[in-house]
Write a protein that holds these residues in place. Structure first.
Motif, PDB file in Angstrom:
ATOM      1  N   SER A  40     -20.417 -13.461 -11.810  1.00 18.22           N
ATOM      2  CA  SER A  40     -19.411 -14.461 -11.483  1.00 18.22           C
ATOM      3  C   SER A  40     -19.542 -15.698 -12.353  1.00 18.22           C
ATOM      4  CB  SER A  40     -19.544 -14.866 -10.015  1.00 18.22           C
ATOM      5  OG  SER A  40     -20.805 -15.459  -9.786  1.00 18.22           O
ATOM      6  N   ALA A  41     -20.707 -15.875 -12.979  1.00 18.16           N
ATOM      7  CA  ALA A  41     -20.906 -17.050 -13.815  1.00 18.16           C
ATOM      8  C   ALA A  41     -20.749 -16.713 -15.288  1.00 18.16           C
ATOM      9  CB  ALA A  41     -22.298 -17.643 -13.556  1.00 18.16           C
ATOM     10  N   GLY A  42     -21.559 -15.777 -15.779  1.00 25.07           N
ATOM     11  CA  GLY A  42     -21.467 -15.410 -17.178  1.00 25.07           C
ATOM     12  C   GLY A  42     -21.900 -16.548 -18.083  1.00 25.07           C
ATOM     13  N   VAL A  43     -21.531 -16.437 -19.352  1.00 27.99           N
ATOM     14  CA  VAL A  43     -21.916 -17.445 -20.324  1.00 27.99           C
ATOM     15  C   VAL A  43     -21.119 -18.725 -20.140  1.00 27.99           C
ATOM     16  CG1 VAL A  43     -21.933 -17.976 -22.782  1.00 27.99           C
ATOM     17  CG2 VAL A  43     -22.706 -15.748 -21.998  1.00 27.99           C
ATOM     18  N   LEU A  44     -19.833 -18.588 -19.852  1.00 29.86           N
ATOM     19  CA  LEU A  44     -18.969 -19.765 -19.740  1.00 29.86           C
ATOM     20  C   LEU A  44     -18.226 -19.717 -18.414  1.00 29.86           C
ATOM     21  CD1 LEU A  44     -17.999 -22.304 -21.161  1.00 29.86           C
ATOM     22  CD2 LEU A  44     -16.153 -20.982 -22.154  1.00 29.86           C
ATOM     23  N   LEU A  57      -9.172 -17.303 -15.627  1.00 32.04           N
ATOM     24  CA  LEU A  57      -8.971 -15.920 -15.262  1.00 32.04           C
ATOM     25  C   LEU A  57      -8.057 -15.263 -16.280  1.00 32.04           C
ATOM     26  CD1 LEU A  57      -8.513 -16.222 -11.393  1.00 32.04           C
ATOM     27  CD2 LEU A  57     -10.511 -15.334 -12.609  1.00 32.04           C
ATOM     28  N   ALA A  58      -8.284 -13.976 -16.529  1.00 32.97           N
ATOM     29  CA  ALA A  58      -7.527 -13.287 -17.574  1.00 32.97           C
ATOM     30  C   ALA A  58      -7.274 -11.849 -17.152  1.00 32.97           C
ATOM     31  CB  ALA A  58      -8.297 -13.329 -18.893  1.00 32.97           C
ATOM     32  N   THR A  59      -6.293 -11.243 -17.787  1.00 31.81           N
ATOM     33  CA  THR A  59      -5.954  -9.841 -17.556  1.00 31.81           C
ATOM     34  C   THR A  59      -6.508  -9.008 -18.704  1.00 31.81           C
ATOM     35  OG1 THR A  59      -3.927 -10.400 -16.373  1.00 31.81           O
ATOM     36  CG2 THR A  59      -4.080  -8.185 -17.277  1.00 31.81           C
ATOM     37  N   LEU A  60      -7.241  -7.956 -18.372  1.00 34.14           N
ATOM     38  CA  LEU A  60      -7.733  -7.035 -19.389  1.00 34.14           C
ATOM     39  C   LEU A  60      -6.598  -6.107 -19.780  1.00 34.14           C
ATOM     40  CD1 LEU A  60     -10.025  -5.790 -21.072  1.00 34.14           C
ATOM     41  CD2 LEU A  60     -10.629  -4.408 -19.074  1.00 34.14           C
ATOM     42  N   ASN A  61      -6.276  -6.072 -21.064  1.00 33.97           N
ATOM     43  CA  ASN A  61      -5.179  -5.261 -21.559  1.00 33.97           C
ATOM     44  C   ASN A  61      -5.656  -3.967 -22.201  1.00 33.97           C
ATOM     45  OD1 ASN A  61      -2.630  -7.144 -21.332  1.00 33.97           O
ATOM     46  ND2 ASN A  61      -4.294  -8.429 -22.074  1.00 33.97           N
ATOM     47  N   VAL A  62      -6.551  -4.097 -23.174  1.00 29.95           N
ATOM     48  CA  VAL A  62      -7.135  -2.945 -23.849  1.00 29.95           C
ATOM     49  C   VAL A  62      -8.637  -3.162 -23.922  1.00 29.95           C
ATOM     50  CG1 VAL A  62      -7.252  -1.594 -25.971  1.00 29.95           C
ATOM     51  CG2 VAL A  62      -5.062  -2.536 -25.222  1.00 29.95           C
ATOM     52  N   GLY A  71     -13.829  -7.755  -9.255  1.00 30.62           N
ATOM     53  CA  GLY A  71     -13.065  -6.858 -10.099  1.00 30.62           C
ATOM     54  C   GLY A  71     -12.126  -7.537 -11.069  1.00 30.62           C
ATOM     55  N   ARG A  72     -11.956  -8.847 -10.948  1.00 31.37           N
ATOM     56  CA  ARG A  72     -11.106  -9.569 -11.883  1.00 31.37           C
ATOM     57  C   ARG A  72     -11.911  -9.938 -13.130  1.00 31.37           C
ATOM     58  NH1 ARG A  72      -7.454 -14.014  -8.922  1.00 31.37           N
ATOM     59  NH2 ARG A  72      -6.232 -13.623 -10.807  1.00 31.37           N
ATOM     60  N   PHE A  73     -11.230 -10.528 -14.105  1.00 30.89           N
ATOM     61  CA  PHE A  73     -11.878 -10.865 -15.368  1.00 30.89           C
ATOM     62  C   PHE A  73     -11.662 -12.340 -15.675  1.00 30.89           C
ATOM     63  CE2 PHE A  73     -11.029  -6.365 -15.555  1.00 30.89           C
ATOM     64  CZ  PHE A  73     -12.187  -5.833 -16.113  1.00 30.89           C
ATOM     65  N   ARG A  74     -12.655 -12.910 -16.362  1.00 31.65           N
ATOM     66  CA  ARG A  74     -12.579 -14.301 -16.774  1.00 31.65           C
ATOM     67  C   ARG A  74     -12.838 -14.385 -18.277  1.00 31.65           C
ATOM     68  NH1 ARG A  74     -12.713 -18.889 -13.930  1.00 31.65           N
ATOM     69  NH2 ARG A  74     -13.393 -17.870 -12.017  1.00 31.65           N
ATOM     70  N   ALA A  75     -12.054 -15.200 -18.957  1.00 25.57           N
ATOM     71  CA  ALA A  75     -12.226 -15.345 -20.403  1.00 25.57           C
ATOM     72  C   ALA A  75     -13.529 -16.062 -20.717  1.00 25.57           C
ATOM     73  CB  ALA A  75     -11.046 -16.105 -21.005  1.00 25.57           C
ATOM     74  N   ILE A  76     -14.226 -15.579 -21.718  1.00 27.74           N
ATOM     75  CA  ILE A  76     -15.481 -16.168 -22.171  1.00 27.74           C
ATOM     76  C   ILE A  76     -15.323 -16.755 -23.570  1.00 27.74           C
ATOM     77  CG2 ILE A  76     -17.855 -15.636 -22.849  1.00 27.74           C
ATOM     78  CD1 ILE A  76     -17.373 -15.840 -19.860  1.00 27.74           C
ATOM     79  N   ALA A  77     -14.591 -16.046 -24.419  1.00 26.63           N
ATOM     80  CA  ALA A  77     -14.387 -16.507 -25.791  1.00 26.63           C
ATOM     81  C   ALA A  77     -13.053 -15.988 -26.290  1.00 26.63           C
ATOM     82  CB  ALA A  77     -15.514 -16.020 -26.697  1.00 26.63           C
ATOM     83  N   GLY A  78     -12.344 -16.834 -27.045  1.00 25.81           N
ATOM     84  CA  GLY A  78     -11.085 -16.438 -27.638  1.00 25.81           C
ATOM     85  C   GLY A  78      -9.883 -16.851 -26.813  1.00 25.81           C
ATOM     86  N   THR A  79      -8.853 -17.251 -27.520  1.00 27.63           N
ATOM     87  CA  THR A  79      -7.606 -17.640 -26.862  1.00 27.63           C
ATOM     88  C   THR A  79      -6.646 -16.471 -26.715  1.00 27.63           C
ATOM     89  OG1 THR A  79      -6.563 -18.192 -28.980  1.00 27.63           O
ATOM     90  CG2 THR A  79      -7.779 -19.947 -27.868  1.00 27.63           C
ATOM     91  N   GLY A  80      -6.895 -15.385 -27.424  1.00 26.10           N
ATOM     92  CA  GLY A  80      -5.965 -14.278 -27.480  1.00 26.10           C
ATOM     93  C   GLY A  80      -5.149 -14.280 -28.749  1.00 26.10           C
ATOM     94  N   LYS A  81      -5.148 -15.376 -29.469  1.00 25.76           N
ATOM     95  CA  LYS A  81      -4.463 -15.463 -30.763  1.00 25.76           C
ATOM     96  C   LYS A  81      -5.460 -15.137 -31.858  1.00 25.76           C
ATOM     97  CE  LYS A  81      -1.935 -18.622 -33.811  1.00 25.76           C
ATOM     98  NZ  LYS A  81      -1.445 -20.021 -33.986  1.00 25.76           N
ATOM     99  N   ARG A  82      -5.087 -14.208 -32.730  1.00 27.06           N
ATOM    100  CA  ARG A  82      -6.014 -13.797 -33.776  1.00 27.06           C
ATOM    101  C   ARG A  82      -6.098 -14.850 -34.873  1.00 27.06           C
ATOM    102  NH1 ARG A  82      -3.913  -8.733 -32.357  1.00 27.06           N
ATOM    103  NH2 ARG A  82      -5.547  -7.422 -31.484  1.00 27.06           N
ATOM    104  N   GLY A  83      -7.326 -15.098 -35.305  1.00 28.01           N
ATOM    105  CA  GLY A  83      -7.556 -16.065 -36.363  1.00 28.01           C
ATOM    106  C   GLY A  83      -9.025 -16.422 -36.416  1.00 28.01           C
ATOM    107  N   PHE A  84      -9.333 -17.507 -37.072  1.00 27.42           N
ATOM    108  CA  PHE A  84     -10.705 -18.000 -37.123  1.00 27.42           C
ATOM    109  C   PHE A  84     -10.669 -19.508 -36.967  1.00 27.42           C
ATOM    110  CE2 PHE A  84     -14.171 -19.849 -39.732  1.00 27.42           C
ATOM    111  CZ  PHE A  84     -15.221 -19.506 -38.895  1.00 27.42           C
ATOM    112  N   SER A  85     -11.137 -19.987 -35.824  1.00 28.75           N
ATOM    113  CA  SER A  85     -11.170 -21.422 -35.566  1.00 28.75           C
ATOM    114  C   SER A  85     -12.106 -21.682 -34.390  1.00 28.75           C
ATOM    115  CB  SER A  85      -9.772 -21.962 -35.231  1.00 28.75           C
ATOM    116  OG  SER A  85      -9.340 -21.464 -33.971  1.00 28.75           O
ATOM    117  N   GLY A  86     -12.404 -22.969 -34.182  1.00 29.67           N
ATOM    118  CA  GLY A  86     -13.106 -23.371 -32.970  1.00 29.67           C
ATOM    119  C   GLY A  86     -14.584 -23.587 -33.089  1.00 29.67           C
TER     120      GLY A  86
END
Length: 412
Positions: free
Chosen positions: A67-71, A76-81, A116-131
């Protein structure tokens, strides 16, 4: 002349007695104040110790678990693939996700929550290199090909031609790779300027050292296994084939030469490096600490079965497991041993098809997590595209639990 001392008068005696009594009263008052001060300080010290102890016993990211993870502050996020998987020392399951319409690259990392839900840890979902230097959830990732978790919960991401690290406070930074197409890396090359090229595989040694299997240079099948030094430089790992145990002609030809075609990598409890692929074959090779390499899998796994090379992951107590088209195996020094408690459940049909792991990972408790090759899909009818079907499962004590599934999508 003899001077005689005058006897004190009565009023003078009374004044002296009064002064003595006042002095004694003041001493008693100071003593009482001092005692109270010491008691107060002692009480404060006890309170601080209690609070400190409570803080030490308070739930941490590790003790809370998935429930904690790294970040813990990621949305909350939806797992797509479902893509590459990794399991933290606290049992948290991490999965790379492709939130867009493409099926070849993953640009987010999620953690699965106990509900059973998912939480974002890294990435916005937009492909690129930043941050770099900021919150990992606000960074752009390009193409996640592998994940690894350090013993302290640090998350390592093979992202395109770079290796990026997410610390426990959720900050992301690049630690290796320039993002350029792969070139041969010389000893002592600064890690941040190294042209590693995608796709990359990463693994951590028992001591926490990071190893990288690079992508091959353009027009060449050769790649390298590199060790990241504490000084921030990269050194190639010596890999000379010293024994041929598979009976395969390519294996015989490779004897005495450098092993130079690497896929997935994992490192066992001894520090030996296990790697997939190899010269002209899709097998499992082992590289010892002194750089001697030999084929582990034997000839029956050296053909390209279904176009899938073996996948490697380190499990509990430093054991290394290999997933092939034939199932899950324990990698031993000179053979692969099938694991019945994993293979029997995975052979059971889900939606009419047995599970063929595309990615897998094992937890410290021995639970296997796997997602199948749903992104490849299957043809429904001419001109319509492919139906999308994928599963994420856990296998423990011979039983399979469906954690997530995605289906009924159309991929053009």
């Amino acid at each position: 002349m003899l001077l005689l001392e005058r006897p004190p008068q009565a009023h003078e005696t009374e004044d002296a007695d009064a002064l003595i009594k006042e002095a004694r009263r003041l001493r008693r008052r100071r003593w009482a104040i001092g005692t109270l001060s010491l008691a107060a300080l002692a009480g404060l010290a006890m309170l601080i110790a209690t609070l400190t102890g409570s803080a030490a016993r308070a739930p941490t990211a590790a003790s809370v678990g998935a429930s904690a993870g790294v970040l813990p502050n990621g949305p909350l996020a939806t797992l797509n693939v479902a893509g590459p998987l990794a399991v933290a020392p606290d049992g948290a399951l991490y999965v790379a996700d492709d939130p867009g319409t493409g099926i070849q690259a993953d640009s987010r990392v999620l953690v699965r929550l106990p509900n059973g839900r998912f939480r974002a840890i890294a990435g916005t979902g937009k492909r690129g290199f930043s941050g770099d230097g900021g919150p990992a959830v606000k960074a752009e990732l390009s193409d996640v090909s592998d994940l690894a978790l350090g013993p302290d919960g640090t998350l390592y991401i093979a992202d395109g031609g770079r290796i990026r690290m997410v610390s426990r406070d959720g900050v992301i930074r690049t630690i290796a790779g320039s993002g350029r197409p792969a070139r041969t890396i010389a000893t002592g090359t600064p890690a941040l300027s190294a042209a590693l090229g995608p796709p990359l595989s990463i693994a951590l040694s028992p001591a926490g050292g990071l190893y990288i299997a690079t992508g091959p240079p353009a027009g060449s099948p050769e790649s390298q296994v590199l060790r990241l030094r504490p000084a921030g430089t990269l050194d190639p790992v010596r890999t000379v084939v010293t024994a041929a145990t598979g009976g395969n002609r390519a294996d015989q030809i490779a004897r005495g030469k450098q092993l130079s075609d690497f896929g997935d990598i994992a490192i066992d409890a001894r520090g030996d490096i296990d790697t997939a692929r190899g010269p002209g074959v899709y097998g499992v090779w082992q590289i010892t600490l002194n750089g001697d390499a030999h084929l582990v899998s034997g000839s029956y796994l050296t053909q390209r079965v279904g176009g899938q090379e073996p996948l490697l992951e380190r499990g509990p107590r430093g054991a290394v497991y290999a997933a092939t088209a034939r199932g899950i195996f324990h990698v031993e020094p000179h053979q692969l041993v099938p694991i019945a408690t994993f293979n029997r459940p995975l052979s059971q049909s889900l939606h009419g098809h047995p599970l063929s792991p595309l990615y897998f990972a094992t937890s410290p408790s021995g639970t296997l997590y796997a997602d199948d090759n749903g992104p490849i899909g299957y043809q429904t009818k001419p001109g319509y595209g492919a139906a999308f079907l994928q599963h994420l499962v856990s296998v423990r004590n011979g039983h399979t639990t469906l954690l997530w599934q995605e289906h009924s999508k159309t991929r053009k």
